[in-house]
Motif scaffolding. Structure first.
Motif, mmCIF file in Angstrom:
data_model
loop_
_atom_site.group_PDB
_atom_site.id
_atom_site.type_symbol
_atom_site.label_atom_id
_atom_site.label_comp_id
_atom_site.label_asym_id
_atom_site.label_seq_id
_atom_site.Cartn_x
_atom_site.Cartn_y
_atom_site.Cartn_z
ATOM 1 N N ASP A 51 0.855 -1.185 0.000
ATOM 2 C CA ASP A 51 0.000 0.000 0.000
ATOM 3 C C ASP A 51 0.889 1.232 0.000
ATOM 4 O OD1 ASP A 51 -2.237 1.650 0.081
ATOM 5 O OD2 ASP A 51 -3.245 0.430 1.599
ATOM 6 N N ARG A 52 0.268 2.393 -0.212
ATOM 7 C CA ARG A 52 1.009 3.655 -0.259
ATOM 8 C C ARG A 52 1.582 3.991 1.117
ATOM 9 N NH1 ARG A 52 -3.559 4.521 -3.268
ATOM 10 N NH2 ARG A 52 -4.594 5.511 -1.505
ATOM 11 N N PRO A 53 2.733 4.657 1.156
ATOM 12 C CA PRO A 53 3.353 4.995 2.435
ATOM 13 C C PRO A 53 2.656 6.156 3.135
ATOM 14 C CG PRO A 53 4.666 5.868 0.631
ATOM 15 C CD PRO A 53 3.596 5.042 0.011
ATOM 16 N N TYR A 54 2.486 6.045 4.439
ATOM 17 C CA TYR A 54 2.024 7.194 5.217
ATOM 18 C C TYR A 54 3.041 8.320 5.097
ATOM 19 C CZ TYR A 54 -1.792 4.711 7.567
ATOM 20 O OH TYR A 54 -2.951 4.038 7.839
ATOM 21 N N GLY A 55 2.549 9.547 5.016
ATOM 22 C CA GLY A 55 3.429 10.698 4.869
ATOM 23 C C GLY A 55 3.747 11.022 3.437
ATOM 24 N N GLY A 56 3.258 10.184 2.504
ATOM 25 C CA GLY A 56 3.497 10.439 1.095
ATOM 26 C C GLY A 56 4.842 9.925 0.636
ATOM 27 N N GLY A 57 5.120 10.119 -0.618
ATOM 28 C CA GLY A 57 6.373 9.663 -1.190
ATOM 29 C C GLY A 57 6.136 8.635 -2.268
#
Length: 289
Positions: A51-57
């Protein structure tokens, strides 16, 4: 020995499992390998494992739950194989650098669970909950942990009794104790005008052993002087390398090696080379010069 591999791409192992020393270890039953795909333990209909990383990136991060369940399945399989509870090793660039000493230690264990990461890595909570040790095969980035896992498994398989055709091969490698290998030669005796060192043709086994030890020491000093830092020197090794370094024909360390050595001094001793001393005098120092 039993090894469980947690990997999203188990098909990458097909060639390695059928070839070379590693393949022979599997065929002969010296080594047993089982693969656990985290996707098989995902709990949604899409078999989601990242899944996508918390905090973006950029990129995606491997999720905790499929990894934990895959490791749990691996440990259950290990128990069924009579291994008990094997340690979990995560292959990652931020792990401790793998070396022969650690390979030898791991080869003494009855079993291991190796985890090959993918994408941007694994959720840090998985490491906190399940990983006992993190290992790296070098300071560079690969697409995933499968190749490092194969490197580790191949290195371990060489240390298992009954794997190598010549048992002396593994023993001799272990005797190098952190040094680079010495040069090797085979037939013909002369090729392109280049011959074989006469000592290797002499039939004098003691002289051959001494030459090989000296060449391993010299090659390490020339190419990887960092490996000699803090080394525990025997009187014999100190005298042997000092003798070789006294020759005007000795090639100086490579630029890369010299850079490492230069950080602690420019003279031969600072590069990890032993001080020229009487080899008959007792050595009271605990570590390398």
């Amino acid at each position: 020995m039993w090894i469980g591999l947690v990997s999203l791409f188990p098909e990458m192992l097909a060639t390695a499992a059928d070839s070379g020393v590693f393949g022979r270890a599997l065929r002969d039953g010296v080594l047993s390998l089982e693969v656990f795909n985290p996707r098989s333990y995902a709990r949604d209909r899409h078999a989601t494992v990242d899944d996508r990383p918390y905090g973006g990136g950029p990129g995606m991060v491997m999720m905790v739950q499929p990894l934990l369940d895959a490791v749990a399945a691996a440990r259950t399989a290990a128990g069924n194989a009579g291994v008990g509870r094997p340690p979990v090793v995560y292959l990652t660039p931020d792990g401790a650098r793998l070396n022969q000493k650690r390979v030898n230690e791991l080869a003494q264990l009855p079993g291991l669970v190796l985890v090959a990461g993918r994408y941007e890595g694994v959720d840090e909570r998985f490491r906190a909950l399940a990983v006992d040790e993190a290992l790296s095969i070098g300071d560079y980035v690969l697409t995933g942990g499968e190749l490092p896992a194969m490197v580790l498994m191949d290195a371990i398989s060489r240390q298992l009794p009954g794997t190598l055709g010549n048992a002396a091969s593994s023993l001799e490698e272990s005797h190098l104790d952190g040094l680079l290998d010495y040069p090797h030669y085979t037939r013909p005796e002369i090729t392109a005008g280049l011959g074989v060192p006469s000592v290797l043709l002499s039939g004098d086994h003691a002289a051959v052993r001494r030459w090989r030890r000296g060449q391993a020491l010299l090659r390490t000093w020339q190419r990887r002087p960092d490996l000699l830092a803090g080394r525990r020197w025997s009187r014999e090794d100190r005298a042997l390398l000092a003798e070789l370094l006294a020759s005007p024909s000795v090639q100086k360390p490579s630029d890369a090696g010299a850079g490492v050595a230069g950080s602690v001094g420019a003279d031969a001793s600072a590069r990890g080379a032993p001080e020229t001393s009487n080899p008959d005098e007792p050595d009271s120092r605990e570590s390398g010069p």
